[in-house]
Design a protein around this motif. Structure first.
Motif, PDB file in Angstrom:
ATOM      1  N   VAL A 223       1.006  -1.039   0.047  1.00 11.45           N
ATOM      2  CA  VAL A 223      -0.062   0.136   0.064  1.00 11.45           C
ATOM      3  C   VAL A 223       0.979   1.216  -0.139  1.00 11.45           C
ATOM      4  CG1 VAL A 223      -1.814   1.310   1.348  1.00 11.45           C
ATOM      5  CG2 VAL A 223      -1.716  -1.254   1.210  1.00 11.45           C
ATOM      6  N   THR A 224       0.482   2.259  -0.817  1.00 13.79           N
ATOM      7  CA  THR A 224       1.454   3.612  -1.093  1.00 13.79           C
ATOM      8  C   THR A 224       0.595   4.449  -0.446  1.00 13.79           C
ATOM      9  OG1 THR A 224       2.598   2.428  -2.781  1.00 13.79           O
ATOM     10  CG2 THR A 224       2.535   4.783  -2.553  1.00 13.79           C
ATOM     11  N   ALA A 225       1.496   5.389   0.390  1.00 16.06           N
ATOM     12  CA  ALA A 225       0.743   6.786   0.888  1.00 16.06           C
ATOM     13  C   ALA A 225       1.748   7.812   0.626  1.00 16.06           C
ATOM     14  CB  ALA A 225       0.309   6.365   2.451  1.00 16.06           C
ATOM     15  N   HIS A 226       1.333   8.826   0.337  1.00 17.85           N
ATOM     16  CA  HIS A 226       2.037  10.044   0.327  1.00 17.85           C
ATOM     17  C   HIS A 226       1.790  10.355   1.868  1.00 17.85           C
ATOM     18  CE1 HIS A 226       3.018  10.368  -3.917  1.00 17.85           C
ATOM     19  NE2 HIS A 226       1.939   9.677  -3.763  1.00 17.85           N
ATOM     20  N   ILE A 227       2.906  10.816   2.484  1.00 17.83           N
ATOM     21  CA  ILE A 227       2.909  11.530   3.885  1.00 17.83           C
ATOM     22  C   ILE A 227       3.762  12.690   3.858  1.00 17.83           C
ATOM     23  CG2 ILE A 227       2.472   9.250   5.039  1.00 17.83           C
ATOM     24  CD1 ILE A 227       5.362   9.306   5.764  1.00 17.83           C
ATOM     25  N   PRO A 228       3.573  13.849   4.968  1.00 18.46           N
ATOM     26  CA  PRO A 228       4.227  14.954   4.906  1.00 18.46           C
ATOM     27  C   PRO A 228       5.769  14.604   5.222  1.00 18.46           C
ATOM     28  CG  PRO A 228       2.074  15.178   6.221  1.00 18.46           C
ATOM     29  CD  PRO A 228       2.520  13.692   5.939  1.00 18.46           C
ATOM     30  N   VAL A 229       6.713  15.496   4.671  1.00 18.67           N
ATOM     31  CA  VAL A 229       8.249  15.082   4.916  1.00 18.67           C
ATOM     32  C   VAL A 229       8.465  15.185   6.279  1.00 18.67           C
ATOM     33  CG1 VAL A 229      10.411  16.189   4.353  1.00 18.67           C
ATOM     34  CG2 VAL A 229       8.531  16.338   2.621  1.00 18.67           C
ATOM     35  N   GLU A 230       7.851  16.023   7.222  1.00 17.18           N
ATOM     36  CA  GLU A 230       8.056  15.993   8.647  1.00 17.18           C
ATOM     37  C   GLU A 230       7.851  14.630   9.048  1.00 17.18           C
ATOM     38  OE1 GLU A 230       6.167  18.309   7.178  1.00 17.18           O
ATOM     39  OE2 GLU A 230       7.541  19.790   7.016  1.00 17.18           O
ATOM     40  N   LEU A 231       7.002  14.165   9.007  1.00 19.81           N
ATOM     41  CA  LEU A 231       6.318  12.498   9.276  1.00 19.81           C
ATOM     42  C   LEU A 231       7.224  11.497   8.697  1.00 19.81           C
ATOM     43  CD1 LEU A 231       4.551  11.058  10.969  1.00 19.81           C
ATOM     44  CD2 LEU A 231       2.795  10.794   8.949  1.00 19.81           C
ATOM     45  N   ALA A 232       7.803  11.750   7.739  1.00 20.92           N
ATOM     46  CA  ALA A 232       8.653  10.977   7.134  1.00 20.92           C
ATOM     47  C   ALA A 232       9.977  10.877   7.716  1.00 20.92           C
ATOM     48  CB  ALA A 232       8.854  11.025   5.525  1.00 20.92           C
ATOM     49  N   ASP A 233      10.261  12.255   7.957  1.00 21.30           N
ATOM     50  CA  ASP A 233      11.650  12.494   8.850  1.00 21.30           C
ATOM     51  C   ASP A 233      11.811  11.827  10.107  1.00 21.30           C
ATOM     52  OD1 ASP A 233      12.568  13.775   6.554  1.00 21.30           O
ATOM     53  OD2 ASP A 233      12.312  15.732   7.408  1.00 21.30           O
ATOM     54  N   GLN A 234      10.560  11.778  10.794  1.00 19.54           N
ATOM     55  CA  GLN A 234      10.386  11.128  12.077  1.00 19.54           C
ATOM     56  C   GLN A 234      10.296   9.726  11.867  1.00 19.54           C
ATOM     57  OE1 GLN A 234       6.661  13.135  13.126  1.00 19.54           O
ATOM     58  NE2 GLN A 234       7.543  14.425  14.475  1.00 19.54           N
ATOM     59  N   LEU A 235       9.977   9.286  10.889  1.00 22.13           N
ATOM     60  CA  LEU A 235       9.748   7.595  10.527  1.00 22.13           C
ATOM     61  C   LEU A 235      11.079   7.311  10.465  1.00 22.13           C
ATOM     62  CD1 LEU A 235       8.105   5.107  10.095  1.00 22.13           C
ATOM     63  CD2 LEU A 235       7.990   5.812   7.786  1.00 22.13           C
ATOM     64  N   ASP A 236      11.869   8.010   9.643  1.00 22.94           N
ATOM     65  CA  ASP A 236      13.494   7.702   9.525  1.00 22.94           C
ATOM     66  C   ASP A 236      13.939   7.671  10.890  1.00 22.94           C
ATOM     67  OD1 ASP A 236      12.945   7.790   6.931  1.00 22.94           O
ATOM     68  OD2 ASP A 236      13.778   9.477   6.399  1.00 22.94           O
ATOM     69  N   GLU A 237      13.856   8.517  11.604  1.00 24.13           N
ATOM     70  CA  GLU A 237      14.491   8.704  13.016  1.00 24.13           C
ATOM     71  C   GLU A 237      14.190   7.484  13.897  1.00 24.13           C
ATOM     72  OE1 GLU A 237      15.295   9.347  17.018  1.00 24.13           O
ATOM     73  OE2 GLU A 237      13.116   9.606  16.224  1.00 24.13           O
ATOM     74  N   ILE A 238      12.934   7.134  13.943  1.00 24.80           N
ATOM     75  CA  ILE A 238      12.447   6.155  14.746  1.00 24.80           C
ATOM     76  C   ILE A 238      12.953   4.840  14.304  1.00 24.80           C
ATOM     77  CG2 ILE A 238      10.272   4.675  15.424  1.00 24.80           C
ATOM     78  CD1 ILE A 238       8.883   7.571  15.599  1.00 24.80           C
ATOM     79  N   SER A 239      12.944   4.644  12.964  1.00 24.89           N
ATOM     80  CA  SER A 239      13.421   3.309  12.303  1.00 24.89           C
ATOM     81  C   SER A 239      14.819   3.151  12.720  1.00 24.89           C
ATOM     82  CB  SER A 239      13.281   3.486  10.835  1.00 24.89           C
ATOM     83  OG  SER A 239      13.772   2.575  10.158  1.00 24.89           O
ATOM     84  N   SER A 240      15.630   4.331  12.675  1.00 23.54           N
ATOM     85  CA  SER A 240      17.128   4.266  12.870  1.00 23.54           C
ATOM     86  C   SER A 240      17.336   3.746  14.559  1.00 23.54           C
ATOM     87  CB  SER A 240      17.629   5.316  12.696  1.00 23.54           C
ATOM     88  OG  SER A 240      19.254   5.277  12.939  1.00 23.54           O
TER      89      SER A 240
ATOM     90  N   LYS B 243      11.271   0.586   8.330  1.00 19.38           N
ATOM     91  CA  LYS B 243      10.356   1.656   8.325  1.00 19.38           C
ATOM     92  C   LYS B 243       8.787   0.866   8.219  1.00 19.38           C
ATOM     93  CE  LYS B 243      12.502   4.166   5.437  1.00 19.38           C
ATOM     94  NZ  LYS B 243      13.006   5.398   4.587  1.00 19.38           N
ATOM     95  N   GLY B 244       8.883  -0.264   7.280  1.00 16.92           N
ATOM     96  CA  GLY B 244       7.709  -0.791   6.890  1.00 16.92           C
ATOM     97  C   GLY B 244       7.091  -1.499   8.272  1.00 16.92           C
ATOM     98  N   TRP B 245       7.858  -1.945   8.906  1.00 20.53           N
ATOM     99  CA  TRP B 245       7.580  -2.894  10.330  1.00 20.53           C
ATOM    100  C   TRP B 245       6.907  -1.668  11.092  1.00 20.53           C
ATOM    101  CZ3 TRP B 245       8.712  -2.025  15.477  1.00 20.53           C
ATOM    102  CH2 TRP B 245       8.296  -3.092  16.480  1.00 20.53           C
ATOM    103  N   ILE B 246       7.471  -0.442  11.213  1.00 29.67           N
ATOM    104  CA  ILE B 246       6.987   0.545  12.199  1.00 29.67           C
ATOM    105  C   ILE B 246       5.551   1.041  11.525  1.00 29.67           C
ATOM    106  CG2 ILE B 246       7.131   3.078  12.908  1.00 29.67           C
ATOM    107  CD1 ILE B 246      10.425   2.276  12.947  1.00 29.67           C
ATOM    108  N   VAL B 247       5.385   1.214  10.312  1.00 32.83           N
ATOM    109  CA  VAL B 247       4.213   1.750   9.781  1.00 32.83           C
ATOM    110  C   VAL B 247       3.078   0.559   9.932  1.00 32.83           C
ATOM    111  CG1 VAL B 247       3.013   2.332   7.487  1.00 32.83           C
ATOM    112  CG2 VAL B 247       5.270   3.285   8.054  1.00 32.83           C
ATOM    113  N   LYS B 248       3.398  -0.874   9.647  1.00 33.66           N
ATOM    114  CA  LYS B 248       2.476  -1.701   9.970  1.00 33.66           C
ATOM    115  C   LYS B 248       2.012  -1.630  11.713  1.00 33.66           C
ATOM    116  CE  LYS B 248       1.976  -6.666  10.209  1.00 33.66           C
ATOM    117  NZ  LYS B 248       2.862  -8.084   9.998  1.00 33.66           N
ATOM    118  N   GLN B 249       2.971  -1.821  12.610  1.00 33.55           N
ATOM    119  CA  GLN B 249       2.674  -1.632  13.961  1.00 33.55           C
ATOM    120  C   GLN B 249       1.730  -0.416  14.203  1.00 33.55           C
ATOM    121  OE1 GLN B 249       3.448  -4.014  16.292  1.00 33.55           O
ATOM    122  NE2 GLN B 249       4.145  -4.767  14.326  1.00 33.55           N
ATOM    123  N   ALA B 250       2.037   0.852  13.606  1.00 29.41           N
ATOM    124  CA  ALA B 250       0.949   2.012  13.820  1.00 29.41           C
ATOM    125  C   ALA B 250      -0.367   1.779  13.149  1.00 29.41           C
ATOM    126  CB  ALA B 250       1.691   3.317  13.176  1.00 29.41           C
TER     127      ALA B 250
END
Length: 78
Positions: free
Chosen positions: A6-23, A29-36
């Motif tokens: 599933v593809t979704a466009h998300i705000p850059v700030e949210l994508a940056d937060q996702l990158d940080e949490i993933s790291s 990132k897919g695991w985090i998105v699935k959990q959320a």
């Protein structure tokens, strides 16, 4: 378990937060998105069930009058 992309466009700030949490969690990132998404879907299902229960109560006349609510609020300590 079958999966689907599933593809979704998300705000850059949210994508940056996702990158940080993933790291930080060392998780994809897919695991985090699935959990959320699982958490949100469960929450939405509970919210929907509560709304349906409330509508059934209203249909059956199980309601509190506005006057009773106002009296209760007016009786609360300040």
């Amino acid at each position: 378990m079958n999966t689907r992309v599933v593809t979704a466009h998300i705000p850059v700030e949210l994508a940056d937060q996702l990158d940080e949490i993933s790291s930080r969690l060392d998780r994809p990132k897919g695991w985090i998105v699935k959990q959320a998404l699982v958490s949100w879907v469960e929450l939405e299902a509970r919210r929907h069930a509560m709304v349906m229960e409330a509508l059934a109560d209203a249909d059956e006349g199980r309601v509190v009058s506005h006057a009773d609510i106002k009296a209760w609020v007016n009786g609360l300590p300040e």
